[in-house]
Structure formats: C-alpha cells, structure tokens
Design an enzyme around this catalytic site. Structure first.
Site, PDB file in Angstrom:
ATOM      1  N   GLY A  71     -56.377 -11.889  36.332  1.00 20.03           N
ATOM      2  CA  GLY A  71     -55.350 -13.477  35.680  1.00 20.03           C
ATOM      3  C   GLY A  71     -57.084 -14.017  35.184  1.00 20.03           C
ATOM      4  O   GLY A  71     -58.673 -13.486  35.322  1.00 20.03           O
ATOM      5  N   HIS A  72     -56.984 -15.180  34.822  1.00 17.52           N
ATOM      6  CA  HIS A  72     -57.782 -16.384  34.586  1.00 17.52           C
ATOM      7  C   HIS A  72     -58.635 -16.736  35.756  1.00 17.52           C
ATOM      8  O   HIS A  72     -60.200 -16.712  35.940  1.00 17.52           O
ATOM      9  CB  HIS A  72     -57.804 -17.526  33.878  1.00 17.52           C
ATOM     10  CG  HIS A  72     -57.841 -18.411  33.687  1.00 17.52           C
ATOM     11  ND1 HIS A  72     -58.755 -18.149  32.836  1.00 17.52           N
ATOM     12  CD2 HIS A  72     -58.403 -20.165  34.440  1.00 17.52           C
ATOM     13  CE1 HIS A  72     -58.752 -20.013  32.665  1.00 17.52           C
ATOM     14  NE2 HIS A  72     -58.965 -20.379  32.875  1.00 17.52           N
TER      15      HIS A  72
END
Length: 294
Positions: A264-265
């Site tokens: 993810g981020h």
C-alpha cells in the site's frame, strides 16, 4: 561475541524562522552519502524509524518533522509553500549542500519546491508513492483535492480522514499482509493529529493541495532539465496515488529505476527488506558517480 552493526541515532531540535523543528539523524561515516527523508501525511519522521536502523550505520540519514507534524511546532497557518520555506531553512541550518532526497507523499510537493529553488542540492531522488503527475491521481484523489472551503460538507469530509479509522486505513489499505503492518505507526500519527490545532492544519493543507497539482508541469520540466539519478519504489495498492503515477516519471527521467511492490501507501512498512537494499545500492552508485565528477 557477535558484533552487530547498530547505528547511533540522535534526536534533536533546531529553530527555523521561529519554528522549533524536530529531526532524527544517524551519525554514519563522516564521508557517507547523505539521504534527506521527507515524510508523508499524516505521519512524521517516525515512519522512517526502521530504515534508519537498517541503513544508519553506513549512511547519514536525516529525517525532519514538518511544522504541524510529529514533535515540531505547529504554526497557526499552514500551506505547502510555508512548509517548504521551513524545510529550506532547516537544510541551510544543518549546512547540507548536497544530498539524495527521499520524497514520499507530502514529501514530493515539499521536496520538489526545494529542488526548484536549489537544484544544486539534489544529488539524486528516491521517489516512493510521491506524486508529480496527473496520471498519478486516482478518481478519489481528484475529487478530494478539488474540494474548496465553499463546498458544502467539504471540511467534514476532510476531517473524516483524520480519525483513527481513516489513519489506520492509510497504513493497511492495499497491503498484501496487514499483519506485517505494526499498529504503532497509525497510533502515533493519530496521537499527533489529536493535539490542539493539528487537525485545522491538515484541513488547510488539504484545501491547499491543488497548488501542488498546478505546479506539476514545472516539476516535470525540472526533471527533464536536470535529469537527476532517480530510484522509484512504489506500492501498487495505494488508493490515492496509483501505479500510473510511478510510470509517469519515466517520461521525463527515462533512465530512472522503477520497482513496483504489491503493497500500500506506506510501502516501507511491509516491504522494507526489499526496498532498503535498493536504496543502499542507489546511494552507493550515486555518491560514487558524484565523487568521480568532482
């Protein structure tokens, strides 16, 4: 006896234009490559804690907290230009004149402002889910960054992202194995977000984010003009800055190294063991090439 290579990490404050700025710094060898770590939203320098442990004995790593983030002072008004002003003063106060810049999330618009003002500072770029292209904005990001104070319910929508659930989702969203994501990160971020005045700063920055998008063409021109050595590491599950934002850099820096990860981020949280060696190799090669030109 087993000898472990454990870095010495100092935790300091420096005053810049009346703002007390907190930062973490590894000592590393005197002539070591310098890596300036620019954190993202809604985090602070603590997001790099494991990277400092892994690389800090070989390199000089410096990770500040922006004004209104982490342990730094919180100004009454916040804009991306203002954050860049303080970070520019921070670099000058530490006497840094050449470094590789790690730009993650908010670190990209702040870092590219520094690069525009002082191209001579930038020995190279490590880009990690730090966007500078329209292609790198998801539909949700486009809608969010288009909000204005005049839009009904806009502030409430922004504040909804500043809750514990919203902060946790930024860490776990898009990850391959959420159990690998330590809860310390989002818990500490939320602690700082809940301090007096901090959410007002984030609301102001959310409304100001469109100023970054307006500068994308200038940053792309900067990349074409200076063609810095560039390493791109990107979590493809990022719901805000999707994979096309990573590939877009290759239009302007075709020699950039691109590495995509199924996470993810906050890619370092899950993929540190894969990303850290890439950064180390990049720093070694970039600094060696710099020395050869000197």
């Amino acid at each position: 006896m087993v000898v472990l290579e454990i870095p010495r990490i100092s935790h300091r404050f420096v005053e810049v234009d009346g703002v007390r700025v907190f930062y973490r710094e590894t000592e590393g060898p005197v002539d070591a490559p310098v890596l300036l770590l620019l954190h993202g939203f809604p985090s602070a320098s603590h997001q790099f804690r494991r990277l400092l442990d892994v690389l800090g004995s070989r390199y000089r790593l410096i990770a500040p907290d922006y004004p209104g983030f982490g342990h730094s002072d919180a100004p009454p008004v916040a804009t991306f230009d203002g954050l860049a002003d303080v970070m520019e003063g921070f670099v000058e106060r530490l006497g840094l004149d050449r470094f590789v810049m790690y730009a993650f999330d908010f670190g990209a618009p702040i870092g590219f402002r520094l690069a525009e003002r002082h191209p001579e500072w930038i020995a190279g770029l490590v880009i990690q889910n730090g966007n500078a292209y329209e292609e790198g904005l998801s539909p949700a990001a486009r809608d969010f960054t288009a909000l204005t104070p005049a839009d009904e319910g806009a502030e409430e929508q922004i504040r909804g992202l500043l809750t514990m659930a919203g902060t946790r989702s930024q860490y776990e969203g898009g990850t391959g194995d959420p159990e690998r994501i330590a809860p310390d990160g989002w818990t500490l971020d939320q602690h700082f977000l809940d301090l007096p005045g901090r959410k007002e700063i984030q609301v102001a920055l959310a409304f100001d984010y469109k100023s970054n998008i307006a500068r994308y063409p200038a940053w792309q021109e900067w990349l074409r003009r200076y063609a810095p050595p560039t390493l791109i590491t990107w979590g493809t599950g990022d719901p805000f800055f999707p994979e096309p934002g990573a590939r877009a850099y290759l239009k302007d820096v075709p020699d950039a190294e691109l590495h995509l990860f199924e996470t993810g981020h906050f890619a370092l949280e899950e993929k540190l063991s894969e990303i850290a060696p890439l950064i180390a190799d990049f720093l070694d090669r970039t600094w060696k090439a710099r020395a050869a030109k000197a």
